[in-house]
Write an enzyme that holds these catalytic residues in place. Sequence first.
Site, PDB file in Angstrom:
ATOM      1  N   ASP A  36      29.798  40.577  35.869  1.00 52.80           N
ATOM      2  CA  ASP A  36      30.779  41.267  36.693  1.00 52.80           C
ATOM      3  C   ASP A  36      31.980  41.613  35.806  1.00 52.80           C
ATOM      4  O   ASP A  36      32.054  41.205  34.645  1.00 52.80           O
ATOM      5  CB  ASP A  36      31.195  40.393  37.879  1.00 52.80           C
ATOM      6  CG  ASP A  36      31.665  41.220  39.070  1.00 52.80           C
ATOM      7  OD1 ASP A  36      32.119  42.363  38.860  1.00 52.80           O
ATOM      8  OD2 ASP A  36      31.589  40.726  40.201  1.00 52.80           O
ATOM      9  N   GLU A  91      37.660  42.760  47.984  1.00 53.36           N
ATOM     10  CA  GLU A  91      37.580  41.479  47.277  1.00 53.36           C
ATOM     11  C   GLU A  91      38.637  40.487  47.763  1.00 53.36           C
ATOM     12  O   GLU A  91      38.909  40.399  48.957  1.00 53.36           O
ATOM     13  CB  GLU A  91      37.638  41.721  45.762  1.00 53.36           C
ATOM     14  CG  GLU A  91      36.473  42.568  45.272  1.00 53.36           C
ATOM     15  CD  GLU A  91      36.395  42.693  43.775  1.00 53.36           C
ATOM     16  OE1 GLU A  91      36.676  41.711  43.067  1.00 53.36           O
ATOM     17  OE2 GLU A  91      36.023  43.787  43.297  1.00 53.36           O
TER      18      GLU A  91
END
Length: 674
Positions: A350, A543
């Site tokens: 990521d 997020e």
Amino acid sequence: MRLNESPRRSWARRTTFAVVPIALVLALAPTSSVGVAPTTTSYAADQSARPQIRNSGQAYLDTKLPVWKRVKDLLGRMTLEEKVGQMTQAERGAAANDPLLVTTSKLGSVLSGGGSVPTPNTPQAWADMVDAFQAQALQTRLQIPIVYGVDSVHGHGNLLGATVFPHNIGLGSTWDPKLVERIEHVVAEETRATGPQWAFAPCVCVARDTRWGRTYESFSESPELVTRFASAIEGFQGKHTKDLKAADRVLASAKHYAGDGDTEFGSAAGDYTIDQGVTVTNRRDFARFDLAPYVDAVRRYDTGTVMPSFSSIDWTEDGIGNPIKMHANRELITDVLKGKLGFDGFVISDWEGIHQLPGDYANQVRTGVNAGTDMFMEPFSYQAFETTLLAEVRAGRVSQARIDDAVRRILTKKFELGLFEKPYTDRTHLAQVGSPQHRALAREAVAKSQVLLKNSGGLLPLKKNAKVYVAGRNADDMGNQAGGWTLSWQGASGQHRIPGNTILDGIRQVAPGAQVTYSKDGSAPTTGSDVAVVVVGETPYSEGFGDVGGPRWGFDPEDGGVLREPKSLDLQPGDKAVVDKVCGAIAKCAVLVVSGRPQVIPAEQLGKIDALVASWLPGSQGEGVADVLFGKRPFTGKLSHTWPRSADQEPINIGDRNYHPLYPFGWGLRTRTH
């Protein structure tokens, strides 16, 4: 402990940069790179002056050979520097500032983060941009093409004009994996037609606590239902490996491996409360809840890539208090994913995922590579990554065998994508981006995602000639109904932010005979109205900035420096006020909740509401909401996430011992069409 990340830095890394003109790419000579002199070889060019792959008998360019033989031949020709380059992915914003960085750094991949787009942000400009980067890659010694990745998580959301579908929480409420497969095929077509050959999707996380800021990226709290939606991978990639070469398919990425939706509230470091936190579990429950979707993703759908989570695992078998970051977890990445599950694609980190590992940067690189990650998303530190990894290999702390394994996996996917035969964008489907046919599918998905939670007296569907009073801030706001990951990382409010129809637009289109009065705050006179439709809910986030109790975002240009509202499971005060005002004034009242997770409706307020609808985040086609409101389509959606009575009930999931939600998992009333 994860490293704290500045919100301003997060925004800076996602700013927009101009396209690098192809002519500029070809006009400049390569400069020296890490450890290897640049090539001075000239290559044949096509009619657009782009370099072509020179086939002078190399086995890796022989299409008659099986892929594994082509990979073996190419790997044998590569220097260590070239191999490390293949393991490196940079952000377009960094590479665009120097038109030769792809060449000199021998990059294996480039990505667009949320909001990182060409100027102008059009399908043609996207294709030109990706091809410009590809032209740089084809000026390297071995002419290995790049693979370009983008977050097509609910459509090609970075692209203005793309079809924007409901987020996964809405798609999960359709309970229709075949529909999702069709959707992702369209997303793949729109993505690849504009250049990128790789989607960082689907998210097959199992969200077990709706206070998590990424809940809307999860199809369900049920691992069984999420596993069914792994069909999304087939939509992206096709049924067979050979399908990857098609102009309407992209490489998929199952994420975030594994346990990101199962972290404990309060376990996240820094300002986040739950995102990137710690999953405290035993191995049996981990296999059942967190790992299960990846079994089908790998074994049934052969996902091309897997992305590890920012979160950590803390096994209860050896005592609580010693969590392991997933990016450092060799057991789960190498032994389980690549070994036990037989994953033969490659693992992509990521965004700066290894930066959260303990120790200095050299230790972070070493740990990440040895854990089993193959390609590293190092957006603006890609040169430091290459230099550091080269030093680690030469010092013997990372083996040549580990490097070869990583590069072999990456090259295999590039061959399967057909990049060595057709490195540049096939623009066959460019005109289909945002087409009426694609928007019709999105409209169908929106209608099927709507969940009718309450319908006293059969208020819904409404009569098409009703006198309708529409209110609420989410009735006519395209940005709010599209949510995060739309044009930018965090998304933003805005009535006309993307092409499409708001819910109010849809009401006027679907029921042209209705008398519609619209008042955002409910201040317009209500006299004479038969029914109210009040549309409330959340504003965009992404997020950890969506965590309940988490930090507040305010760094998009559209925010003007004003912090966004705090995230909560309760309706915002303004939303509560408009519901009370309008539903108190009009005898019949329907409330639509546009949100990325369930919102708590107090009992005293619920009593004033005749019909309650979970509209989730429908995306660009708000007319799909109107279709079920007015009976053009029936309500068929069912909750894929439990709807709690109060925020205190979280985490609450089907199967819990004390399970007394307001609306249970699987709940959804049905209606007939008019």
